[in-house]
Write a protein that holds these residues in place. Sequence first.
Motif, PDB file in Angstrom:
ATOM      1  N   MET A 174       0.683  -1.303   0.151  1.00  0.00           N
ATOM      2  CA  MET A 174      -0.098   0.092  -0.061  1.00  0.00           C
ATOM      3  C   MET A 174       0.918   1.287   0.073  1.00  0.00           C
ATOM      4  SD  MET A 174      -2.770   0.706   2.663  1.00  0.00           S
ATOM      5  CE  MET A 174      -2.063   1.953   4.095  1.00  0.00           C
ATOM      6  N   LEU A 183       0.872   5.620   0.179  1.00  0.00           N
ATOM      7  CA  LEU A 183       0.314   6.807   0.366  1.00  0.00           C
ATOM      8  C   LEU A 183       1.178   7.855  -0.462  1.00  0.00           C
ATOM      9  CD1 LEU A 183      -0.509   5.673   3.335  1.00  0.00           C
ATOM     10  CD2 LEU A 183      -0.170   7.725   3.938  1.00  0.00           C
ATOM     11  N   SER A 196       1.377  11.908  -1.604  1.00  0.00           N
ATOM     12  CA  SER A 196       0.736  13.187  -1.278  1.00  0.00           C
ATOM     13  C   SER A 196       1.815  14.169  -2.066  1.00  0.00           C
ATOM     14  CB  SER A 196       0.946  13.288   0.066  1.00  0.00           C
ATOM     15  OG  SER A 196       0.641  12.516   0.987  1.00  0.00           O
ATOM     16  N   SER A 200       6.460  13.809  -6.990  1.00  0.00           N
ATOM     17  CA  SER A 200       7.999  13.424  -6.535  1.00  0.00           C
ATOM     18  C   SER A 200       8.506  14.872  -6.426  1.00  0.00           C
ATOM     19  CB  SER A 200       8.490  12.495  -7.641  1.00  0.00           C
ATOM     20  OG  SER A 200      10.045  12.664  -7.343  1.00  0.00           O
ATOM     21  N   LYS A 201       9.433  14.970  -5.406  1.00  0.00           N
ATOM     22  CA  LYS A 201      10.131  16.263  -5.141  1.00  0.00           C
ATOM     23  C   LYS A 201      11.291  16.029  -4.511  1.00  0.00           C
ATOM     24  CE  LYS A 201       7.360  17.397  -1.044  1.00  0.00           C
ATOM     25  NZ  LYS A 201       5.952  17.006  -1.110  1.00  0.00           N
ATOM     26  N   ALA A 250      11.811  14.310  -9.123  1.00  0.00           N
ATOM     27  CA  ALA A 250      13.097  13.818  -8.661  1.00  0.00           C
ATOM     28  C   ALA A 250      13.078  12.702  -9.310  1.00  0.00           C
ATOM     29  CB  ALA A 250      13.017  13.621  -7.070  1.00  0.00           C
ATOM     30  N   ASN A 284      10.539  11.503  -0.428  1.00  0.00           N
ATOM     31  CA  ASN A 284       9.850  12.565  -0.968  1.00  0.00           C
ATOM     32  C   ASN A 284       9.762  12.231  -2.475  1.00  0.00           C
ATOM     33  OD1 ASN A 284       8.242  14.157   0.779  1.00  0.00           O
ATOM     34  ND2 ASN A 284      10.034  14.452   1.751  1.00  0.00           N
ATOM     35  N   GLU A 285      11.080  11.809  -2.813  1.00  0.00           N
ATOM     36  CA  GLU A 285      11.741  11.646  -4.486  1.00  0.00           C
ATOM     37  C   GLU A 285      11.120  10.700  -4.982  1.00  0.00           C
ATOM     38  OE1 GLU A 285      16.001  11.460  -4.119  1.00  0.00           O
ATOM     39  OE2 GLU A 285      16.185  13.401  -3.288  1.00  0.00           O
ATOM     40  N   GLY A 286      10.619   9.528  -4.325  1.00  0.00           N
ATOM     41  CA  GLY A 286      10.046   8.431  -4.980  1.00  0.00           C
ATOM     42  C   GLY A 286      11.010   7.372  -5.140  1.00  0.00           C
ATOM     43  N   GLN A 323       6.358  18.248   7.553  1.00  0.00           N
ATOM     44  CA  GLN A 323       5.312  18.001   6.637  1.00  0.00           C
ATOM     45  C   GLN A 323       4.201  17.092   7.536  1.00  0.00           C
ATOM     46  OE1 GLN A 323       8.006  15.345   4.165  1.00  0.00           O
ATOM     47  NE2 GLN A 323       7.192  16.666   2.610  1.00  0.00           N
ATOM     48  N   LYS A 324       3.041  17.320   6.733  1.00  0.00           N
ATOM     49  CA  LYS A 324       1.909  16.482   7.411  1.00  0.00           C
ATOM     50  C   LYS A 324       2.049  14.850   7.201  1.00  0.00           C
ATOM     51  CE  LYS A 324      -1.313  19.929   8.190  1.00  0.00           C
ATOM     52  NZ  LYS A 324      -1.787  20.965   7.522  1.00  0.00           N
ATOM     53  N   MET A 325       2.329  14.659   5.738  1.00  0.00           N
ATOM     54  CA  MET A 325       2.881  13.453   5.356  1.00  0.00           C
ATOM     55  C   MET A 325       4.119  13.446   4.466  1.00  0.00           C
ATOM     56  SD  MET A 325       2.169  10.212   6.063  1.00  0.00           S
ATOM     57  CE  MET A 325       0.754  10.684   7.188  1.00  0.00           C
ATOM     58  N   ALA A 326       4.971  12.555   4.559  1.00  0.00           N
ATOM     59  CA  ALA A 326       5.974  12.463   3.464  1.00  0.00           C
ATOM     60  C   ALA A 326       5.451  12.372   2.244  1.00  0.00           C
ATOM     61  CB  ALA A 326       6.985  11.467   3.717  1.00  0.00           C
ATOM     62  N   GLY A 327       5.846  12.458   1.061  1.00  0.00           N
ATOM     63  CA  GLY A 327       5.477  12.569  -0.464  1.00  0.00           C
ATOM     64  C   GLY A 327       5.054  11.103  -0.426  1.00  0.00           C
ATOM     65  N   TYR A 328       5.929  10.243  -0.386  1.00  0.00           N
ATOM     66  CA  TYR A 328       5.378   8.782  -0.375  1.00  0.00           C
ATOM     67  C   TYR A 328       5.580   7.950   0.877  1.00  0.00           C
ATOM     68  CZ  TYR A 328       6.196  10.069  -5.361  1.00  0.00           C
ATOM     69  OH  TYR A 328       6.051  10.466  -6.802  1.00  0.00           O
ATOM     70  N   VAL A 329       4.846   7.136   1.106  1.00  0.00           N
ATOM     71  CA  VAL A 329       4.901   6.255   2.171  1.00  0.00           C
ATOM     72  C   VAL A 329       4.524   4.987   1.709  1.00  0.00           C
ATOM     73  CG1 VAL A 329       4.137   5.770   4.727  1.00  0.00           C
ATOM     74  CG2 VAL A 329       4.150   8.144   3.854  1.00  0.00           C
ATOM     75  N   SER A 330       5.736   4.039   1.547  1.00  0.00           N
ATOM     76  CA  SER A 330       5.305   2.864   1.153  1.00  0.00           C
ATOM     77  C   SER A 330       4.969   1.764   2.441  1.00  0.00           C
ATOM     78  CB  SER A 330       6.603   2.311   0.407  1.00  0.00           C
ATOM     79  OG  SER A 330       6.868   2.963  -0.643  1.00  0.00           O
TER      80      SER A 330
END
Lengths: 288, 429
Positions: A244, A246, A248, A251-252, A264, B215-217, B259-266
């Motif tokens: 799963m 999330l 938000s 990408s940065k 990024a 945040n980068e992915g 941040q309220k949430m990181a850009g990506y959370v796996s």
Amino acid sequence: MSPQPISNKVRFLQQIRTALGQPAGRGRNFLDLFSDSRTGSSLLLNRIDDRSATDVSTLTPPPSRGMSEGGTGSKQSPVDRNPLLDRLIDESIPLNLKVIPVPTVADAAQSIVDLTLDRTPEWSDAKSLVAWRHPLIDSLNLPDRLKSCGIPVYVPDFESVDFKQFRLLAQTALIGVTSADYCIAESASLILKNRSGQPGMVSLLPSIHVAVITEDQLLDSLAKCYALIKQGVDAETEGMIGCMTLISGPSKTADIEAVMVHGAHGPREMIIFVIAEQKGFSNTFPLS
Amino acid sequence: MQSYIDEAEKAISNPVLQTALANLQERLGKGAAAAYRNLPEGPGLRLKAHDIRMQAINSLDVLLETLAERVEKNGGEVIFADDAAAAVSACREIARKHGVRAVVKGKSMVSDEIGLNDALSADGIEVTETDLGEYIIQLAAEHPSHIIAPAIHKTRDEIGTLFTEKLGISYTNDPPTLTREARKSLREKFLAADMGITGCNLACSETGHIALLSNEGNIRMSTTLPRVHVAIMGMERVAATLSDHDILLRLLARGAAGQKMAGYVSHISGPRQPGHADGPDHYYLIILDNGRSRILADERFREILCCIRCGGCLNVCPVYAKIGGHAYGATYCGPVGAVVTPLLSGVGRFSHLCQGETLCGACKDACPVNIDIPRMLLELRSMLADGDASWQVRRNSLLEKAGWMIWSWMMQDRRRYEIGVKLMKRIFP
Ligand code: SF4
């Protein structure tokens, strides 16, 4: 790798018990120690049904602001608006995430067509899309809509497309189109699960990620999302969490002298279309 | 200790670094404080999070056993590693078994702690760091100087020159262009890699998943594309339930970057499921002790195991702001490093770290789980003063003690500092 001798795990855990001053052997168990968690989440679930427009108690009031891009809400009284949608839009702005409410599925589809025509491909000379196999996404009818422009839309039907082939398509695609399980307004986070026909790479490899969701998929908090997942039917069939993510925003990175740069490794641009019927939103989508 | 003072002096006389560190603190330090205030539950959630973490640490045996059972049930393999050597050899064995030639890595402090990259490279495996900051550091053959902003000490000009040299691009110092070049060259690495190696920000015992933030992915790439995924976690990084996980995750994103949430959370529970088009065929979770059970056994220091490595304490620390990360001479720097490094790597060898800090208390207020770092710094100092057989510490000399008291006072002011360094050099030639 040969299976680890069981004694290694036992010894490792025994070392921890010794450090904690616990007697040897398995004296305690998880449910004895943390059994209150279930009651906690069902209390929360009772409140989730109140998450409709009337329940503003759990939300911090949105600051007064102009309408979102493309909105015609200046003519609209605030009571007509879903506060979760308002909150989502507010939270998305600093993240460089575009949230566009649209009245119908067809409007979302048309906006995606416009977007496709407007943007330049990054990883290939020709434009192409990849999309989830998903009822809402299927109903956008993108392959037909883009056929006349000669732009293919690939969907991972796993009877017909082999996975390696699909990955090659995803890594050269301009746009990846997904839906989501939920969207958390408080942090502007989409919740996506990997499923058959819905691989994670569609929201990861293309230059642009577009998600289409309906208004009733909005939740106010991560806590509610976790509570729903915990009690959900999915928990039995695919494990509680599965794979799963999330998401938000695009990408940065800010790793070079703290200058914020989008794109990024993942998508450089991200748009969420929220189908919010009869809310009087404009169906024009601002491309810039 | 001499290198601590030398590195500190180098950092302080580097105006570019001083500005970068000041900006970092301004941006991230203040950002975190504001983010705590904006919590729906209010900033008091940090206190609750502290209890949640302490409870988890006190039940660590149960949580890890449950976590391992769930991961195995989901088709993953769990390896318990007593020390760095065991973890490294497990990784090498996995790589050998699956015929791995290229590895992409997500930022992981713990892999730095165990010296993994060198070991894999020695086996002829290409290891690429994929977090942009880490990538820059790897190209430059340097060490990270911040937990979440590893290349904070590099200027855009330096990075431009580096990329010209290593990637063969024409010179630019424009951050978006440089980022785009890195995006291109790293994408090739992601697509070609056989194995992804990541850390673990927070595991959840109840569900058996690990959560990874970026945040980068790059973490998503590393866990989605290669056919093998190895995650390495310090044994303390586990939450009991999903509701605890929720609270800690939100605080982690706030503490790290406001941040309220990181850009990506796996959230990762195991390998690819049948019928899924992506995800690794094989998933391994390595749970590392490497000195942590020794910390666990000592009531004075058990609390430091609550740390979720957000780096927040670095962003408010007046000493870190002046001397930067390199002076600490170890994987973990800043206030958390001043406690954790001596405990993991030798109290005697790293005694200067706890002496160098000022005990101003800013780190405790910035910590998302409200860890009392100043208290533990004092415990370490008194251990050094009085000696402690269980940590193999001999008594300090009075002279050294006095020297450090002066140092920590000096560090609070630039002019005092300059005189201070000269003085310290005389005391410890
Ligand atoms: S001690 Fe607290 S502030 Fe510092 S890294 Fe750990 S969790 Fe973050």
